[in-house]
Every structure is written in structure tokens, then in C-alpha cells.
Design a protein around this motif. Structure first.
Motif, PDB file in Angstrom:
ATOM      1  N   ALA A 137       0.812  -1.219   0.000  1.00 44.28           N
ATOM      2  CA  ALA A 137       0.000   0.000   0.000  1.00 44.28           C
ATOM      3  C   ALA A 137       0.843   1.265   0.000  1.00 44.28           C
ATOM      4  CB  ALA A 137      -0.930   0.000   1.215  1.00 44.28           C
ATOM      5  N   SER A 138       2.157   1.109   0.247  1.00 45.09           N
ATOM      6  CA  SER A 138       3.060   2.266   0.292  1.00 45.09           C
ATOM      7  C   SER A 138       3.882   2.423  -0.979  1.00 45.09           C
ATOM      8  CB  SER A 138       4.006   2.141   1.492  1.00 45.09           C
ATOM      9  OG  SER A 138       3.284   2.052   2.704  1.00 45.09           O
ATOM     10  N   GLY A 139       3.577   1.607  -1.991  1.00 40.93           N
ATOM     11  CA  GLY A 139       4.264   1.767  -3.267  1.00 40.93           C
ATOM     12  C   GLY A 139       4.710   0.489  -3.934  1.00 40.93           C
ATOM     13  N   ALA A 140       4.785  -0.623  -3.172  1.00 36.61           N
ATOM     14  CA  ALA A 140       5.264  -1.876  -3.756  1.00 36.61           C
ATOM     15  C   ALA A 140       4.282  -2.464  -4.765  1.00 36.61           C
ATOM     16  CB  ALA A 140       5.551  -2.897  -2.653  1.00 36.61           C
ATOM     17  N   TRP A 141       3.066  -1.928  -4.806  1.00 40.54           N
ATOM     18  CA  TRP A 141       2.092  -2.393  -5.802  1.00 40.54           C
ATOM     19  C   TRP A 141       2.605  -2.153  -7.227  1.00 40.54           C
ATOM     20  CZ3 TRP A 141       0.561   1.404  -9.129  1.00 40.54           C
ATOM     21  CH2 TRP A 141       0.700   2.731  -8.702  1.00 40.54           C
ATOM     22  N   SER A 142       3.532  -1.209  -7.375  1.00 41.51           N
ATOM     23  CA  SER A 142       4.046  -0.892  -8.713  1.00 41.51           C
ATOM     24  C   SER A 142       5.341  -1.642  -9.039  1.00 41.51           C
ATOM     25  CB  SER A 142       4.300   0.614  -8.831  1.00 41.51           C
ATOM     26  OG  SER A 142       5.354   1.027  -7.964  1.00 41.51           O
ATOM     27  N   TRP A 143       5.850  -2.443  -8.097  1.00 44.64           N
ATOM     28  CA  TRP A 143       7.108  -3.147  -8.314  1.00 44.64           C
ATOM     29  C   TRP A 143       6.917  -4.375  -9.202  1.00 44.64           C
ATOM     30  CZ3 TRP A 143       9.188  -3.702  -2.588  1.00 44.64           C
ATOM     31  CH2 TRP A 143       9.494  -2.428  -2.088  1.00 44.64           C
ATOM     32  N   THR A 144       8.056  -4.886  -9.672  1.00 45.84           N
ATOM     33  CA  THR A 144       8.054  -6.175 -10.359  1.00 45.84           C
ATOM     34  C   THR A 144       8.044  -7.285  -9.311  1.00 45.84           C
ATOM     35  OG1 THR A 144      10.463  -6.360 -10.377  1.00 45.84           O
ATOM     36  CG2 THR A 144       9.433  -5.197 -12.234  1.00 45.84           C
ATOM     37  N   THR A 145       7.729  -8.487  -9.739  1.00 42.95           N
ATOM     38  CA  THR A 145       7.748  -9.629  -8.816  1.00 42.95           C
ATOM     39  C   THR A 145       9.145  -9.837  -8.244  1.00 42.95           C
ATOM     40  OG1 THR A 145       5.933 -10.728  -9.984  1.00 42.95           O
ATOM     41  CG2 THR A 145       7.329 -12.113  -8.599  1.00 42.95           C
ATOM     42  N   ALA A 146      10.168  -9.633  -9.062  1.00 36.79           N
ATOM     43  CA  ALA A 146      11.549  -9.798  -8.592  1.00 36.79           C
ATOM     44  C   ALA A 146      11.871  -8.796  -7.487  1.00 36.79           C
ATOM     45  CB  ALA A 146      12.521  -9.629  -9.754  1.00 36.79           C
ATOM     46  N   GLN A 147      11.391  -7.575  -7.620  1.00 36.41           N
ATOM     47  CA  GLN A 147      11.629  -6.567  -6.583  1.00 36.41           C
ATOM     48  C   GLN A 147      10.910  -6.937  -5.288  1.00 36.41           C
ATOM     49  OE1 GLN A 147      10.270  -3.222  -9.067  1.00 36.41           O
ATOM     50  NE2 GLN A 147      12.259  -2.229  -8.718  1.00 36.41           N
ATOM     51  N   ARG A 148       9.692  -7.444  -5.418  1.00 41.24           N
ATOM     52  CA  ARG A 148       8.945  -7.826  -4.215  1.00 41.24           C
ATOM     53  C   ARG A 148       9.579  -9.040  -3.541  1.00 41.24           C
ATOM     54  NH1 ARG A 148       4.462  -5.963  -7.459  1.00 41.24           N
ATOM     55  NH2 ARG A 148       4.070  -8.050  -8.293  1.00 41.24           N
ATOM     56  N   GLN A 149      10.127  -9.954  -4.330  1.00 40.27           N
ATOM     57  CA  GLN A 149      10.806 -11.111  -3.744  1.00 40.27           C
ATOM     58  C   GLN A 149      12.063 -10.671  -2.989  1.00 40.27           C
ATOM     59  OE1 GLN A 149      11.223 -14.665  -6.129  1.00 40.27           O
ATOM     60  NE2 GLN A 149      13.204 -15.179  -5.209  1.00 40.27           N
ATOM     61  N   ALA A 150      12.804  -9.742  -3.560  1.00 39.04           N
ATOM     62  CA  ALA A 150      14.008  -9.240  -2.890  1.00 39.04           C
ATOM     63  C   ALA A 150      13.648  -8.575  -1.565  1.00 39.04           C
ATOM     64  CB  ALA A 150      14.735  -8.256  -3.802  1.00 39.04           C
ATOM     65  N   PHE A 151      12.556  -7.828  -1.549  1.00 39.96           N
ATOM     66  CA  PHE A 151      12.107  -7.150  -0.331  1.00 39.96           C
ATOM     67  C   PHE A 151      11.708  -8.161   0.744  1.00 39.96           C
ATOM     68  CE2 PHE A 151       8.566  -5.441   2.204  1.00 39.96           C
ATOM     69  CZ  PHE A 151       9.142  -4.281   2.710  1.00 39.96           C
ATOM     70  N   ALA A 152      10.977  -9.193   0.348  1.00 38.98           N
ATOM     71  CA  ALA A 152      10.449 -10.168   1.305  1.00 38.98           C
ATOM     72  C   ALA A 152      11.527 -11.072   1.883  1.00 38.98           C
ATOM     73  CB  ALA A 152       9.371 -11.018   0.640  1.00 38.98           C
ATOM     74  N   ASN A 153      12.693 -11.123   1.244  1.00 37.33           N
ATOM     75  CA  ASN A 153      13.765 -12.027   1.678  1.00 37.33           C
ATOM     76  C   ASN A 153      15.067 -11.280   1.952  1.00 37.33           C
ATOM     77  OD1 ASN A 153      12.510 -14.910   1.061  1.00 37.33           O
ATOM     78  ND2 ASN A 153      12.009 -13.602  -0.680  1.00 37.33           N
ATOM     79  N   ASP A 154      14.962 -10.012   2.330  1.00 39.41           N
ATOM     80  CA  ASP A 154      16.138  -9.164   2.522  1.00 39.41           C
ATOM     81  C   ASP A 154      16.822  -9.476   3.853  1.00 39.41           C
ATOM     82  OD1 ASP A 154      18.047  -7.222   2.691  1.00 39.41           O
ATOM     83  OD2 ASP A 154      16.695  -5.528   2.385  1.00 39.41           O
ATOM     84  N   ILE A 155      17.944 -10.180   3.788  1.00 38.64           N
ATOM     85  CA  ILE A 155      18.667 -10.563   5.007  1.00 38.64           C
ATOM     86  C   ILE A 155      19.740  -9.550   5.391  1.00 38.64           C
ATOM     87  CG2 ILE A 155      18.267 -13.023   4.616  1.00 38.64           C
ATOM     88  CD1 ILE A 155      21.157 -13.215   3.570  1.00 38.64           C
ATOM     89  N   ASN A 156      19.936  -8.525   4.579  1.00 40.23           N
ATOM     90  CA  ASN A 156      21.029  -7.581   4.809  1.00 40.23           C
ATOM     91  C   ASN A 156      20.593  -6.256   5.417  1.00 40.23           C
ATOM     92  OD1 ASN A 156      23.097  -9.293   3.642  1.00 40.23           O
ATOM     93  ND2 ASN A 156      22.170  -8.842   1.651  1.00 40.23           N
ATOM     94  N   SER A 157      19.304  -5.983   5.411  1.00 39.96           N
ATOM     95  CA  SER A 157      18.789  -4.756   6.024  1.00 39.96           C
ATOM     96  C   SER A 157      18.077  -5.134   7.321  1.00 39.96           C
ATOM     97  CB  SER A 157      17.806  -4.066   5.067  1.00 39.96           C
ATOM     98  OG  SER A 157      16.539  -4.712   5.104  1.00 39.96           O
ATOM     99  N   PRO A 158      17.651  -4.152   8.118  1.00 43.69           N
ATOM    100  CA  PRO A 158      16.930  -4.477   9.362  1.00 43.69           C
ATOM    101  C   PRO A 158      15.452  -4.773   9.125  1.00 43.69           C
ATOM    102  CG  PRO A 158      17.242  -2.114   9.214  1.00 43.69           C
ATOM    103  CD  PRO A 158      17.954  -2.709   8.022  1.00 43.69           C
ATOM    104  N   GLN A 159      15.144  -5.540   8.082  1.00 45.32           N
ATOM    105  CA  GLN A 159      13.767  -5.836   7.709  1.00 45.32           C
ATOM    106  C   GLN A 159      13.241  -7.109   8.366  1.00 45.32           C
ATOM    107  OE1 GLN A 159      11.068  -4.926   6.692  1.00 45.32           O
ATOM    108  NE2 GLN A 159      10.119  -6.108   5.061  1.00 45.32           N
TER     109      GLN A 159
END
Length: 342
Positions: A137-159
Motif C-alpha cells: 500500500a506504500s508503493g510496492a504495488w508498482s514493483w516487479t515480482t523480482a523486486q517484491r521477492q528481494a524485499f520479502a527475503n532481505d537478510i542484509n537490512s533491518p527488515q
């Protein structure tokens, strides 16, 4: 009470005490000395700068969100084919044993949101600090699937944070205007992590969210290097509560100014009879305040937050939590953790 009732209670209490003592030993052996937080949490000044740069916009496209749009718990490069979840549990756990180099089978994990540790793999969940639906709802609706996968599995940031199932469920997909960790000592890092993730992925914040982030950053971190409105501390090492002899557990703080009228003390105590337990907070000047008197409901365990006016006290110094088992009947307990926000 009738003699046979007292004897029965003491027999049961003795068995419970033995079990609790064994659990306490395991807790001390397995629990990490302090929570392991994810990497990449910025300094307060950096977080303030990042917050200033976030775009304020109303959330949108919420009705089209689907969790499957964010392929998650996929294998992550550089982890030996482990999924992001497996990798975080290995990296941020203590004494973790795996069955195949990836899947944890035993260990202990600290849930910083509620200041609880667990030795149950199933109770050690991985939380997306910025929830997937929030990101959508904050903008990821416009991302590609690859971008959303990277976000959901980000082990290098404090996510990605370890959280108990209870803390994860409580947080849900709320933003910091709607939910904050019950463990006050982590709130500064939690807010900075949230801001940093939104900054990294160029996600919007709504107006209420930004206002709350600024307030929390000031209150819990001292935005811009100033003095935080709240001064926080916690003790996570377990300690046995003996019968008759008070347990004194201390937290040392070094904050300027006076404590708040709405200070809070959170405690987590394991004991078969909560009515046996009395709890007091002792200020650095020796003033004692009763948080819980003995008596009342006699259920098992105490997990509670007590509000107390400490405005007459200086914040800096050593604060003592005094826990007393007032009943000498064979039952004993454990102070698992406590925290102070003043």
C-alpha cells in the motif's frame, strides 16, 4: 486451611519447584545474553535525515494486496541454499543446531519485541518489520515480482526480525502509529529500522505514520542527538526467586533529567502461584514503590506492565526490582526478564 490441603499443596509445589529449577538452568544455559538485532540499523541522526526525505502520501491499492505477490522464504544467495527464514534463525539464534545445514532443529531465540526468549523452533517466527501489505500500500504495488521477492527475503537490512508467534500476531501489519513493541528498550531501534527500510525501498509514509515516527524517534532515541523523552533499560538474564529471601535485580541508567509521571515497569515471572509474589521498584535514592502486593488472584505466572509516577526521581543511577516469594511452601519461581521505561 486443613492440614491435608496444605500438605497436598506443598507436595505439588515441590514438584513444580523442581521442574522450574530445571527450566531456569536451561534458560540460563541456552538464552543469549542479549537480543541479536538485525544488521543495518542506522544511527539516530541518519534515521532523522532519512525520515525527513520520505514522501508523505496516502496508502493505496490495499484491496488488491495478496501475500503471494511477494514470493517469500526463498533460497538466498550466499547462504548455502538456505531460505531467508532459515538463515535468520541460524544467524540471530543461540546454540542453533540444524538438520541439513539450514533447517534449525534446536536452539534458543530472543524475541526483542516482547523481550521473551524461546527454545521452540515453531515459536520463533520471522517478522517483516515493514509488513508486506504495508509495503504494497506504500508503493510496492508498482514493483516487479523480482523486486517484491528481494524485499520479502532481505537478510542484509533491518527488515527481518525474530519474534514469538504472539508478538508477530500482535504486530500484524500495523505501522508505528498503530503499534509499538511492548519491550520499551527496543523501541528506538525498531523505529530506526522501520524508517531505514522505507528509505531503502523508496516507500511512502502516510501523514499519521510520519508524525508517529518523528514522535517515537524523539522520545526513544533523542532525535538529532538530544536527550530522549524516555529513558529505557532491560534485564533479560533469568534469575531464580528464592522463598522468603527477596531477589534484587538491577538496571543501571545514565540519562539526564527527572523520570516521567507515566513511567512503566514490565516484568515476566514464572511461578505456580502468582499470589505468593510481591514486587517493588527501588529508585537509586532508596525510595521503594510497591508494584504488586502479595495476595489476590492466585494463577500461575506474572506477565505484566505496571505504570508508576516517578517524577520525583532522577533517572540516572541503579534501579532495583525486588521480587519476594512471601510463601514458604516449597514453590519457587524465576524472574525471566524485566524492563524499565522512565
Amino acid at each position: 486451611m486443613p492440614p491435608w490441603t496444605l500438605h497436598a499443596r506443598r507436595a505439588v509445589a515441590a514438584l513444580a519447584a523442581t521442574a522450574l529449577a530445571l527450566l531456569a538452568l536451561l534458560a540460563v544455559d541456552l538464552a543469549p545474553a542479549e537480543a541479536v538485532r538485525p544488521p543495518g540499523i542506522p544511527s539516530t541522526s541518519t534515521a532523522q535525515s532519512e525520515l525527513n526525505g520520505l514522501t508523505v502520501a496516502a496508502e493505496s491499492h490495499g484491496s488488491t494486496y495478496d501475500r503471494d505477490l511477494f514470493p517469500h522464504w526463498r533460497s538466498v544467495s550466499g547462504t548455502g541454499s538456505c531460505t531467508a527464514r532459515q538463515y535468520i534463525l541460524k544467524r540471530d539464534g543461540n546454540n542453533v543446531v540444524t538438520s541439513d545445514g539450514c533447517q534449525p532443529t534446536s536452539g534458543s531465540w530472543q524475541s526483542d519485541f516482547d523481550n521473551v526468549w524461546t527454545t521452540s523452533v515453531s515459536n520463533a517466527t520471522i517478522d517483516h518489520v515493514v509488513a508486506l501489505s504495508e509495503a504494497w500500500a506504500s508503493g510496492a504495488w508498482s514493483w516487479t515480482t523480482a523486486q517484491r521477492q528481494a524485499f520479502a527475503n532481505d537478510i542484509n537490512s533491518p527488515q527481518l526480525w525474530i519474534a514469538t508467534t504472539s508478538a508477530n500476531s500482535s504486530k500484524s501489519d500495523y505501522d508505528p502509529a498503530e503499534w509499538m513493541p511492548t519491550n520499551t528498550s527496543v523501541r528506538c531501534d525498531y523505529v530506526k529500522a522501520w524508517i531505514h527500510v522505507k528509505h531503502l525501498y523508496d516507500l511512502d509514509v502516510d501523514s499519521a505514520e510520519k508524525s508517529a515516527l518523528q514522535s517515537h524517534l524523539t522520545n526513544y532515541c533523542g532525535s538529532g542527538g538530544g536527550t530522549p523523552t524516555n529513558c529505557n533499560g532491560s534485564k533479560t538474564s533469568a534469575a531464580a526467586v528464592p522463598e522468603g529471601t527477596p531477589l534484587n535485580s538491577t538496571i543501571s541508567l545514565s540519562c539526564t533529567g527527572s523520570a516521567s509521571t507515566t513511567s512503566s515497569v514490565s516484568v515476566n515471572i514464572t511461578h505456580p502461584y502468582s499470589g505468593d509474589i510481591a514486587i517493588a521498584l527501588i529508585a537509586p535514592d532508596g525510595t521503594s514503590r510497591t508494584l504488586k502486593a502479595a495476595g489476590g488472584t492466585n494463577t500461575a505466572n506474572i506477565v505484566a506492565t505496571y505504570s508508576v509516577n516517578l517524577s520525583s526521581e532522577a533517572r540516572s543511577g541503579t534501579w532495583t526490582l525486588r521480587v519476594t516469594d512471601t510463601y514458604s511452601g516449597g514453590s519457587s519461581g524465576t524472574l525471566n526478564s524485566w524492563s524499565l521505561s522512565i
